[in-house]
Design a protein around this motif. Sequence first.
Motif, PDB file in Angstrom:
ATOM      1  N   PRO A 380       0.833  -1.212   0.000  1.00  0.00           N
ATOM      2  CA  PRO A 380       0.000   0.000   0.000  1.00  0.00           C
ATOM      3  C   PRO A 380       0.865   1.257   0.000  1.00  0.00           C
ATOM      4  CG  PRO A 380      -0.812  -1.574   1.612  1.00  0.00           C
ATOM      5  CD  PRO A 380       0.514  -2.093   1.145  1.00  0.00           C
ATOM      6  N   PHE A 381       0.445   2.226  -0.790  1.00  0.00           N
ATOM      7  CA  PHE A 381       1.137   3.510  -0.816  1.00  0.00           C
ATOM      8  C   PHE A 381       0.571   4.406   0.282  1.00  0.00           C
ATOM      9  CE2 PHE A 381       1.136   7.968  -2.262  1.00  0.00           C
ATOM     10  CZ  PHE A 381       2.512   8.179  -2.313  1.00  0.00           C
ATOM     11  N   VAL A 382       1.451   4.989   1.071  1.00  0.00           N
ATOM     12  CA  VAL A 382       1.037   5.901   2.146  1.00  0.00           C
ATOM     13  C   VAL A 382       1.456   7.313   1.747  1.00  0.00           C
ATOM     14  CG1 VAL A 382       1.248   6.512   4.579  1.00  0.00           C
ATOM     15  CG2 VAL A 382       1.293   4.098   3.882  1.00  0.00           C
ATOM     16  N   PRO A 383       0.499   8.213   1.555  1.00  0.00           N
ATOM     17  CA  PRO A 383       0.847   9.572   1.126  1.00  0.00           C
ATOM     18  C   PRO A 383       1.667  10.288   2.200  1.00  0.00           C
ATOM     19  CG  PRO A 383      -1.448   9.471   1.797  1.00  0.00           C
ATOM     20  CD  PRO A 383      -0.952   8.061   1.789  1.00  0.00           C
ATOM     21  N   PRO A 384       2.649  11.078   1.811  1.00  0.00           N
ATOM     22  CA  PRO A 384       3.524  11.757   2.782  1.00  0.00           C
ATOM     23  C   PRO A 384       2.865  12.994   3.396  1.00  0.00           C
ATOM     24  CG  PRO A 384       4.168  12.350   0.554  1.00  0.00           C
ATOM     25  CD  PRO A 384       3.054  11.354   0.408  1.00  0.00           C
ATOM     26  N   LEU A 385       1.742  12.789   4.082  1.00  0.00           N
ATOM     27  CA  LEU A 385       1.053  13.909   4.713  1.00  0.00           C
ATOM     28  C   LEU A 385       1.779  14.321   5.990  1.00  0.00           C
ATOM     29  CD1 LEU A 385      -2.663  12.702   4.434  1.00  0.00           C
ATOM     30  CD2 LEU A 385      -1.451  14.267   2.902  1.00  0.00           C
ATOM     31  N   PRO A 386       1.976  15.594   6.221  1.00  0.00           N
ATOM     32  CA  PRO A 386       2.573  16.029   7.488  1.00  0.00           C
ATOM     33  C   PRO A 386       1.753  15.512   8.670  1.00  0.00           C
ATOM     34  CG  PRO A 386       2.482  17.858   5.928  1.00  0.00           C
ATOM     35  CD  PRO A 386       1.701  16.740   5.318  1.00  0.00           C
ATOM     36  N   GLY A 387       2.430  14.904   9.648  1.00  0.00           N
ATOM     37  CA  GLY A 387       1.775  14.443  10.859  1.00  0.00           C
ATOM     38  C   GLY A 387       1.183  13.053  10.794  1.00  0.00           C
ATOM     39  N   ILE A 388       1.211  12.420   9.630  1.00  0.00           N
ATOM     40  CA  ILE A 388       0.545  11.119   9.511  1.00  0.00           C
ATOM     41  C   ILE A 388       1.266  10.031  10.305  1.00  0.00           C
ATOM     42  CG2 ILE A 388       1.742  10.408   7.382  1.00  0.00           C
ATOM     43  CD1 ILE A 388      -0.945   9.173   6.478  1.00  0.00           C
ATOM     44  N   GLU A 389       2.575  10.091  10.343  1.00  0.00           N
ATOM     45  CA  GLU A 389       3.325   9.078  11.096  1.00  0.00           C
ATOM     46  C   GLU A 389       3.109   9.251  12.595  1.00  0.00           C
ATOM     47  OE1 GLU A 389       4.794   6.557   9.857  1.00  0.00           O
ATOM     48  OE2 GLU A 389       4.708   7.117   7.731  1.00  0.00           O
ATOM     49  N   GLU A 390       3.006  10.499  13.047  1.00  0.00           N
ATOM     50  CA  GLU A 390       2.829  10.763  14.479  1.00  0.00           C
ATOM     51  C   GLU A 390       1.428  10.361  14.954  1.00  0.00           C
ATOM     52  OE1 GLU A 390       6.139  12.976  12.903  1.00  0.00           O
ATOM     53  OE2 GLU A 390       4.038  12.897  12.280  1.00  0.00           O
ATOM     54  N   THR A 391       0.414  10.614  14.139  1.00  0.00           N
ATOM     55  CA  THR A 391      -0.957  10.302  14.557  1.00  0.00           C
ATOM     56  C   THR A 391      -1.309   8.842  14.310  1.00  0.00           C
ATOM     57  OG1 THR A 391      -1.746  11.069  12.403  1.00  0.00           O
ATOM     58  CG2 THR A 391      -1.792  12.649  14.201  1.00  0.00           C
TER      59      THR A 391
END
Length: 717
Positions: A380-391
């Motif tokens: 799956p591709f995970v878009p590089p949205l700011p804050g996505i890894e933290e949340t």
Amino acid sequence: MIKKLFLVLIAAAAIGLFFHFNLHQLLTLEGLKGSMDQFSQYKEQSPLLVFGGFFLLYVVVTALSLPGAAILTLAAGALFGLVEGLLVASFASTVGATLAFLVSRYLLRDTIKQRFPERLDAIDAGVEKEGGFYLFTLRLVPVFPFFLINLLMGVTAIKAWTFYWVSQIGMLAGTFVFVNAGTQLAQIESLSGILSLDLILSFALLGVFPFIAKGILNVFKKRRVYKNYTKPKKFDRNMIVIGAGAGGLVTSYIAAAVKAKVTLIEAGEMGGDCLNYGCVPSKAVIKSAKIAEQIRHGEHYGLENAAPQFSFKKVMARVHKVIADIAPHDSVERYTNLGVDVVKGYGKLLDPWTVEIKLNHGGTQTLTARTIVIATGARPFVPPLPGIEETGYVTSDTLWTKFAELEEAPKKLVVLGGGPIGSELAQSFARLGSNVTQVEMAERIMIKEDLEVSTFAHEALIESGVNILTSHQALRCEARDGKKFIVVKHNDTEIDIEYDELLCAVGRSARLKGYGLEELGIETNRTVVTNEYLETLYPNIFAAGDIVGPYQFTHVAAHQGWYAAVNGLFGNLKKFKVDYRVIPWTTFIDPEVARVGLNEQDAIDKGIDYEITRFEFEELDRAITDSATKGFIKVITPKGKDKILGVTVVSEHAGDLIAEFVLAMKHGLGLNKILGTIHSYPTWAEGNKYAAGEWKRAHAPEKVLSMLEKYHAWRRG
């Protein structure tokens, strides 16, 4: 259309005048001999005028495909000698041929493309790669009528400039023979005397030369590719396959079936993504969600509406049980018994024939093979949205493990993506109790489908409780006061959406890193670059499945697996191009959406003169008995023909119903054949027959029926 008709009338008038004034009599061997003295006098009086007039006449005769080009070539030699004659005949014939080519393209190509789009696409693809070679060969061999070559090549997509210069060079040898013969016109008794059998065979051998040259170049190309590596004198295996998803499993199975020695390398679970994270678990949860929805609407079946009582944890436990029940079909034990050497570990290419395996239990193993197949799939591709890894987030791969620990479905679930995976899971978890918001950046969900189908899917998901936000762009993820939000933009306005879980379903990307592809210089552009035989830069290294594309479907990966196995093991004898002509796909929302071939938007984009035949499931007895009448079958055919160009089915069991149309398209069967096939009553499959019946009814021969009506009236007295 008027311009084309005008051009046809001009050409017809020119041809008519040509024969009306008996000009064709001049373009015979007898006519030429009888006129030579007069032509010679004209030439002495006005050499430039005769030269220009002859050039123009030759161009017109060739452009209109009139008989006599061979006589004119002889005349060029007789009138102007070898050098000047060759010059005028060569350029005039090529200019005339190019004009005929352009007229054919203008008048015929669009019409033929509308009637036979798939065949012409296949021809165009071949011409794009080998068109120059084919044309050169045809020009060198006098057996093929040149006027016919001009007209047929005009229908293809070969470039006009390529046609011109290849024709100029290719016809030069034949033109020389005729011009040279024309310098001794008096000794020629017939045209057949010019082209002896030996000369025709010589031309034929000359025509084959480009392909021999190409073969030699390919040999040198292979040597250049492998020049930095030393090929082993012996190999441990006939084939090594890296990746045990659908593509790798089929490849290794076929290799073992034909008694090749094959090793299959897999670091994770056998069966790949489809079994463990994709098709199987998603369909299991879809079924549970559908049952829950049917309980809510029991009145549809003469029952009482009720709130379904269930444990979300048990639903997820069933998903994992389904995976476990299917797993033996793809297990190490089964494939070992089939003759495949299965090694658990990470495979990496060291050179074009050598694979190093980091074993799961520790240590390494190195194996060599004559052929290697890369079938490592996609993630799956995970878009590089700011804050996505933290949340935090889940994907279609990871949600099955995380959700299995939950006592109930996530209260607030945001699904990022409006494609098939996002739509399936959004509807399912909404039916299982989640408050689902689906975010899609495009103007509609399931963008690859017709607008009508996309709208139908949109309404079906809303009915299931999904809040769909199209034309909303995800910007970032934030955590505030112990709550999680995704911020999206719509019409320049930012909107905060609170969630407990965020499911990323915006597509999948090929697994390309860590397998030694970069080190070997194998080209990757989002996927591994292969030719039509699935060969990479190195002809002994193949790729299959999601790592290749262009369709990321399990059944396509299996399809490619067959080609990778056969081409890898027997390519030195015979190679097969992968056939992508008839690829079905299904989105398992409720009702399902299945498609094969062209949809209506595809037909419009390709400029095909098409028509649509529809059958509504509200007319099908079985759909009525099942209280599942929503949906339709939509068939795309050429105007007035029953040939199937594409089918879309929206209904329960659509993924099963589409199979009959896939078979029909694969083997060139039209709607009349489906109509003439007995279908059990009452079944969903009858819908296919009734769709064919709708086409037949729309194309009833009215004149014949009118005559029959009169006949029956006469019979009644």
